[in-house]
Design a protein around this motif. Structure first.
Motif, PDB file in Angstrom:
ATOM      1  N   UNK A  71       0.807  -1.220   0.000  1.00  0.00           N
ATOM      2  CA  UNK A  71       0.000   0.000   0.000  1.00  0.00           C
ATOM      3  C   UNK A  71       0.841   1.271   0.000  1.00  0.00           C
ATOM      4  N   UNK A  72       2.051   1.192   0.555  1.00  0.00           N
ATOM      5  CA  UNK A  72       2.978   2.298   0.400  1.00  0.00           C
ATOM      6  C   UNK A  72       2.953   3.373   1.453  1.00  0.00           C
ATOM      7  N   UNK A  73       2.242   3.202   2.546  1.00  0.00           N
ATOM      8  CA  UNK A  73       2.322   4.173   3.618  1.00  0.00           C
ATOM      9  C   UNK A  73       1.491   5.414   3.436  1.00  0.00           C
ATOM     10  N   UNK A  74       0.519   5.392   2.530  1.00  0.00           N
ATOM     11  CA  UNK A  74      -0.391   6.521   2.405  1.00  0.00           C
ATOM     12  C   UNK A  74      -1.142   6.736   3.716  1.00  0.00           C
ATOM     13  N   UNK A  75      -1.542   7.965   3.951  1.00  0.00           N
ATOM     14  CA  UNK A  75      -2.196   8.280   5.226  1.00  0.00           C
ATOM     15  C   UNK A  75      -3.414   7.405   5.471  1.00  0.00           C
ATOM     16  N   UNK A  76      -4.058   6.959   4.416  1.00  0.00           N
ATOM     17  CA  UNK A  76      -5.283   6.166   4.570  1.00  0.00           C
ATOM     18  C   UNK A  76      -5.035   4.671   4.432  1.00  0.00           C
ATOM     19  N   UNK A  77      -3.752   4.228   4.438  1.00  0.00           N
ATOM     20  CA  UNK A  77      -3.523   2.793   4.186  1.00  0.00           C
ATOM     21  C   UNK A  77      -3.949   1.920   5.353  1.00  0.00           C
ATOM     22  N   UNK A  78      -3.940   2.426   6.576  1.00  0.00           N
ATOM     23  CA  UNK A  78      -4.612   1.741   7.686  1.00  0.00           C
ATOM     24  C   UNK A  78      -3.883   0.609   8.361  1.00  0.00           C
ATOM     25  N   UNK A  79      -2.646   0.304   7.995  1.00  0.00           N
ATOM     26  CA  UNK A  79      -1.964  -0.813   8.653  1.00  0.00           C
ATOM     27  C   UNK A  79      -1.347  -0.403   9.979  1.00  0.00           C
ATOM     28  N   UNK A  80      -0.937   0.865  10.086  1.00  0.00           N
ATOM     29  CA  UNK A  80      -0.266   1.316  11.303  1.00  0.00           C
ATOM     30  C   UNK A  80       1.109   0.716  11.477  1.00  0.00           C
ATOM     31  N   UNK A  81       1.666   0.139  10.407  1.00  0.00           N
ATOM     32  CA  UNK A  81       2.943  -0.553  10.490  1.00  0.00           C
ATOM     33  C   UNK A  81       4.074   0.386  10.072  1.00  0.00           C
ATOM     34  N   UNK A  82       5.115   0.482  10.890  1.00  0.00           N
ATOM     35  CA  UNK A  82       6.274   1.300  10.576  1.00  0.00           C
ATOM     36  C   UNK A  82       7.391   0.409  10.037  1.00  0.00           C
ATOM     37  N   UNK A  83       7.999   0.812   8.930  1.00  0.00           N
ATOM     38  CA  UNK A  83       9.076   0.042   8.329  1.00  0.00           C
ATOM     39  C   UNK A  83      10.432   0.596   8.740  1.00  0.00           C
ATOM     40  N   UNK A  84      11.369  -0.291   8.954  1.00  0.00           N
ATOM     41  CA  UNK A  84      12.722   0.118   9.318  1.00  0.00           C
ATOM     42  C   UNK A  84      13.739  -0.712   8.528  1.00  0.00           C
ATOM     43  N   UNK A  85      14.977  -0.268   8.524  1.00  0.00           N
ATOM     44  CA  UNK A  85      16.055  -1.029   7.934  1.00  0.00           C
ATOM     45  C   UNK A  85      15.821  -1.395   6.482  1.00  0.00           C
ATOM     46  N   UNK A  86      15.991  -2.675   6.161  1.00  0.00           N
ATOM     47  CA  UNK A  86      15.883  -3.161   4.797  1.00  0.00           C
ATOM     48  C   UNK A  86      14.488  -2.922   4.223  1.00  0.00           C
ATOM     49  N   UNK A  87      13.447  -3.111   5.075  1.00  0.00           N
ATOM     50  CA  UNK A  87      12.078  -2.886   4.596  1.00  0.00           C
ATOM     51  C   UNK A  87      11.889  -1.437   4.168  1.00  0.00           C
ATOM     52  N   UNK A  88      12.443  -0.504   4.938  1.00  0.00           N
ATOM     53  CA  UNK A  88      12.310   0.906   4.600  1.00  0.00           C
ATOM     54  C   UNK A  88      13.028   1.218   3.281  1.00  0.00           C
ATOM     55  N   UNK A  89      14.188   0.580   3.083  1.00  0.00           N
ATOM     56  CA  UNK A  89      14.923   0.794   1.841  1.00  0.00           C
ATOM     57  C   UNK A  89      14.147   0.228   0.642  1.00  0.00           C
ATOM     58  N   UNK A  90      13.552  -0.961   0.810  1.00  0.00           N
ATOM     59  CA  UNK A  90      12.722  -1.537  -0.250  1.00  0.00           C
ATOM     60  C   UNK A  90      11.562  -0.610  -0.579  1.00  0.00           C
ATOM     61  N   UNK A  91      10.936  -0.083   0.464  1.00  0.00           N
ATOM     62  CA  UNK A  91       9.802   0.808   0.276  1.00  0.00           C
ATOM     63  C   UNK A  91      10.217   2.067  -0.470  1.00  0.00           C
ATOM     64  N   UNK A  92      11.407   2.560  -0.150  1.00  0.00           N
ATOM     65  CA  UNK A  92      11.894   3.742  -0.847  1.00  0.00           C
ATOM     66  C   UNK A  92      12.110   3.484  -2.327  1.00  0.00           C
ATOM     67  N   UNK A  93      12.645   2.307  -2.665  1.00  0.00           N
ATOM     68  CA  UNK A  93      12.879   1.964  -4.067  1.00  0.00           C
ATOM     69  C   UNK A  93      11.561   1.841  -4.824  1.00  0.00           C
ATOM     70  N   UNK A  94      10.555   1.247  -4.173  1.00  0.00           N
ATOM     71  CA  UNK A  94       9.242   1.120  -4.800  1.00  0.00           C
ATOM     72  C   UNK A  94       8.575   2.488  -4.965  1.00  0.00           C
ATOM     73  N   UNK A  95       8.702   3.332  -3.940  1.00  0.00           N
ATOM     74  CA  UNK A  95       8.080   4.656  -3.982  1.00  0.00           C
ATOM     75  C   UNK A  95       8.683   5.511  -5.088  1.00  0.00           C
ATOM     76  N   UNK A  96      10.011   5.390  -5.286  1.00  0.00           N
ATOM     77  CA  UNK A  96      10.662   6.188  -6.325  1.00  0.00           C
ATOM     78  C   UNK A  96      10.067   5.915  -7.698  1.00  0.00           C
ATOM     79  N   UNK A  97       9.644   4.669  -7.926  1.00  0.00           N
ATOM     80  CA  UNK A  97       9.064   4.308  -9.230  1.00  0.00           C
ATOM     81  C   UNK A  97       7.560   4.446  -9.264  1.00  0.00           C
TER      82      UNK A  97
END
Length: 404
Positions: free
Chosen positions: A21-47
């Motif tokens: 879902x990408x961390x949009x304000x309305x995504x609703x998971x309440x899950x915070x990503x750190x480390x490798x997950x945060x880096x993966x998320x950044x790569x996906x968000x860039x595209x």
């Protein structure tokens, strides 16, 4: 990424949904990503980000999307390095294609540093070929190295099976009536002598033996590959060039390779190096199938021993009726005519169904073909037996036409 299986914990499901879902304000998971997950998320968000924030993802509202790669080659090169770190090769190739299509990064591929950073595959080769005329001299050698790497991998994968399959087909197509014992084709011999079955002895008297011809170095078959260069056929051009080089390496097959748009170019003299063949093509432009087939027809000297393979989406810009008359004339002279809507792993592209149906009615069914199936298709054409048309992608009526 599998979500919601029985073996996945609740926290793991939330983590995966958060990456999707990408961390949009309305995504609703309440899950915070750190480390490798945060880096993966950044790569996906860039595209795939929608420009609404650092972690934004595109919404399903049909709106415009933007991304965070910027226009500089260094930032794109870093991103390419990141996705190769965090994702498997198959996913990297998909993301690269998306980046080229969605973000207009084709021009950056003209820089050697970028080419050295990408994951090479058939689709990247197609993109490079489409940029060939715009490519500066400083980039051409790097581009050729990338293309050669992909071509060599494809040859390694496809050549052995292709040669083995077609060598068997060539031997079977040269059957003899007085074979040596080890050259007897027992299946055909039994079928031909069923009327000589002796019930009291429960045996067949083989009055007529059918055997395989022994291999020779003479040319037995001629193959003409006629390839549409339109932009949608990029992957097919790559595969056909590799197969053309493999066929040309077989002494028993005389291979001709012709590419076309509104003009026709014979690349047969370059078949010893498929990379030269590929850089001799020019993807894009119009389509004149009739002109291409007229040239191929003029090169046929032994029609009964010739296989013509037209690889095209059949969007004819030339004279349709003349095209169909040429196909009918070639078939009437004994030519085995095969029409492939695509030679790739992606199935049939958009194609002209009316023309496909018309070819099928002439006994030249049009269908998409995977590289793995191509040797079997060629073997069937060489032996003049029904083509192994896949269920998916075959034009309506083609199977019936193939039995004629």
């Amino acid at each position: 990424m599998t979500i919601g299986t029985d073996t996945t914990t609740g926290d793991e499901r939330l983590r995966r949904w958060r990456l999707v879902l990408g961390g949009d304000a309305a995504e609703g998971t309440g899950c915070q990503l750190t480390g490798r997950d945060a880096a993966m998320d950044g790569a996906l968000t860039a595209l795939y980000g929608s420009g609404g924030g650092a972690g934004a993802r595109p919404q399903n509202n049909g709106g415009n999307r933007s991304a965070g790669l910027g226009a500089s080659a260094p930032s794109v090169a870093r991103w390419l390095g990141d996705i190769r770190t965090y994702f498997p090769s198959s996913v990297v190739q998909v993301m690269q294609r998306d980046a080229i299509d969605r973000l207009g990064l084709s021009t950056l591929l003209l820089e050697p540093e970028m080419l050295e950073a990408v994951e090479a595959d058939v689709h990247l080769v197609g993109t490079l070929l489409s940029l060939n005329k715009a490519m500066p001299e400083t980039t051409k050698e790097t581009a050729r190295a990338v293309v050669r790497k992909v071509v060599e991998e494809l040859e390694k994968k496809l050549a052995t099976r292709t040669r083995a399959t077609l060598t068997g087909a060539l031997d079977r197509s040269a059957r003899i009536s007085r074979p040596r014992h080890h050259d007897i084709d027992w299946n055909r011999t039994i079928a031909a002598n069923l009327k000589h079955y002796l019930p009291e002895y429960r045996t067949i008297v083989p009055e007529r033996l059918i055997g395989y011809g022994r291999a020779s170095q003479s040319v037995k078959k001629e193959v003409v590959l006629c390839i549409d260069q339109s932009g949608s056929m990029a992957a097919s051009v790559v595969y056909a060039s590799v197969f053309g080089a493999v066929l040309a390496s077989m002494r028993s097959i005389q291979t001709r390779l012709v590419v076309f748009d509104t003009a026709v170019v014979d690349l047969t003299d370059q078949l010893d190096d498929p990379v030269d063949v590929l850089f001799g093509t020019q993807l894009g432009g119009g389509t004149d199938i009739n002109r291409a087939l007229a040239y191929c027809q003029s090169q046929i000297t032994r029609p009964a021993e010739t296989v013509v393979v037209l690889i095209s989406d059949l969007y004819e810009g030339g004279i349709r009726d003349e095209m169909l008359k040429r196909v009918a004339a070639m078939k009437a002279s004994g030519v085995q005519f095969v029409t492939l809507l695509a030679l790739s792993d992606e199935g049939a592209p958009a194609y002209d169904r009316e023309h496909a149906a018309a070819l099928a009615s002439l006994g030249a069914p049009a269908f998409a073909c995977t590289p793995d199936l191509f040797p079997e298709v060629m073997a069937a054409a060489i032996e003049k037996r029904p083509l192994p048309i896949p269920d998916a992608g075959a034009e309506s009526g083609s199977a019936a036409a193939n039995r004629n």
